[in-house]
Design an enzyme around this catalytic site. Structure first.
Site, PDB file in Angstrom:
ATOM      1  CG  HIS A 345    -131.561  58.205  28.411  1.00 28.03           C
ATOM      2  ND1 HIS A 345    -132.674  58.998  28.309  1.00 28.03           N
ATOM      3  CD2 HIS A 345    -130.511  59.024  28.195  1.00 28.03           C
ATOM      4  CE1 HIS A 345    -132.312  60.232  28.025  1.00 28.03           C
ATOM      5  NE2 HIS A 345    -131.007  60.278  27.966  1.00 28.03           N
ATOM      6  CB  CYS A 346    -132.804  52.693  32.321  1.00 26.99           C
ATOM      7  SG  CYS A 346    -133.592  53.599  33.621  1.00 26.99           S
ATOM      8  CB  ALA A 347    -129.620  52.491  27.843  1.00 26.61           C
TER       9      ALA A 347
END
Ligand code: PMP
Length: 388
Positions: A345-347
């Site tokens: 999740h791009c995290a």
């Protein structure tokens, strides 16, 4: 509400279609699609460049919607609302511009572990010293004591999202902002998720800068807003240079910037997108995802193999299903006509420690029946993967 979304109708004619990925992008309501279609059929013109009626009307449309945005986000002045092409662009402009205008060598930027890559990575490019503010991997909470410990005389900026794209609402957000204010830090808030389901009251909140995208709040892709306090924006250098952000170019060494907010809006702005944003703000009036968010958590909690990540609050919920990789979960759900997101999740600063997760995010078209269908299909996955 379902009838407001033509894409739902279109997809459901082909088979099952349950959309739980509004945190990636929302479906678009008919009113937004019509507003954009009307704009391109009747009113399309560039802004702030022409003197003929169509061009002057484009200026009027743009400034009318800017005022609507101002009220929607609780900004004090219309000059504080800058149109961008999305949250990522806004967050990059902010990092570069704040670093150049306010930071000295060795100054520190404190960035929460909850941030999306779009909120974290632009600071890496500024060369500023970055300190990561950790959160509890169990509860998702950032403890005020941890924040206080991290602050030094060199700390100048706090980057903190009010709503993570992985675990939902940021606990202690107001307390952390208060501490940042007491230490005179500049506060940058990535509101890409919060804008869709929290009432932003930016002027009162103490937040100094914020950015979000239209496409996560029922508007088009390619439009966003950057908010900044006027007294700070006035001291900042723009990052993008070009047409209509200067008053005068007397010679290459002598330019006079346009007034706020235009000096931060170089080049042609996306007026079709702005129109969609205006229609989306109208559409969102009175929407409350809180009751359905609570139902989602209660229903998911009935699955004994499912672990919710970080005691989530709000309509974004991530989980891990025992023994099953999230990509498998998402693919099996997809075969049942269910759209969710899975992975990091791009995290990654958060999820490297937790591992990949499956995320369910609600939009206003979702219903309790949708959630029950999701829960029913989730309950079959382990067995379909060969587990007891
Ligand atoms: N921040 C958060 C929390 C997000 O969820 C996203 C989108 N996934 C972004 C920033 C970036 O938004 P965009 O891709 O629209 O620029």
């Amino acid at each position: 509400m379902k009838e407001s979304f033509p894409e739902l109708d279109f997809q459901r004619k082909k088979g099952n279609f349950y959309y739980f990925d509004s945190a990636a992008t929302t479906l678009k309501p008919a009113s937004v699609i019509k507003a954009v279609s009307d704009y391109y059929s009747q009113d399309n013109a560039n802004t702030r460049r022409g003197f003929y009626p169509l061009a002057l009307n484009a200026d009027k449309i743009c400034e009318g919607i800017r005022e609507k945005v101002r009220k929607f986000i609780g900004a004090k002045y219309i000059t504080e609302c800058i149109f961008t092409h999305g949250a990522t662009e806004g967050l990059n402009i902010l990092a570069q511009s704040i670093a150049k205008s306010f930071l000295k060598a060795d100054d520190e930027v404190i960035i929460s572990q909850l941030e999306h890559h779009s909120s974290l990575l632009p600071w890496r490019e500024t060369g500023a010293k970055i300190k990561i503010l950790p959160c509890s991997l169990e509860t998702g909470e950032i403890r005020p004591e941890d924040f206080k410990k991290l602050i030094s005389s060199k700390s100048k900026v706090l980057v903190l999202t009010p709503d993570s794209n992985v675990i939902g609402r940021t606990k202690n957000f107001e307390k952390l902002v208060k501490i940042a204010k007491e230490h005179e830090l500049i506060i940058v808030a990535d509101c890409a998720q919060a804008v869709a389901h929290q009432r932003l009251d930016l002027d009162k909140s103490g937040i100094d800068f914020a950015a979000f995208s239209g496409h996560k709040m029922y508007a088009e892709m390619g439009i966003g807003v950057l908010y900044g306090r006027q007294e700070l924006l006035e001291k900042m250098q723009p990052q993008l240079y070009g047409g209509e952000m200067v008053e005068d170019v007397l010679n290459i060494n002598n330019i006079q910037l346009a007034e706020l907010p235009y000096r931060f809006e170089a080049g042609t702005i996306n007026l079709g997108g702005i129109v969609s944003l205006g229609a989306a703000i109208d559409f969102m009036k009175g929407i409350d995802l809180e009751p359905l968010s609570k139902t989602l958590k209660v229903i998911l909690a009935n699955n004994p193999y499912l672990k919710l990540i970080g005691e989530p609050e709000g309509p974004i919920v991530s989980f891990q299903l025992e023994d099953i990789h999230p990509h498998d979960v998402a693919q099996i759900l997809a075969s049942d006509g269910i759209c969710v997101r899975a992975g990091y999740h791009c995290a990654q600063p958060l999820l490297e420690e937790i591992g990949p997760v499956t995320r369910v995010s609600l939009g206003v078209h979702n219903t309790e029946e949708d959630i029950e269908y999701l829960a029913k299909k989730l309950a079959t996955i382990r067995q379909r993967m060969g587990y007891a």
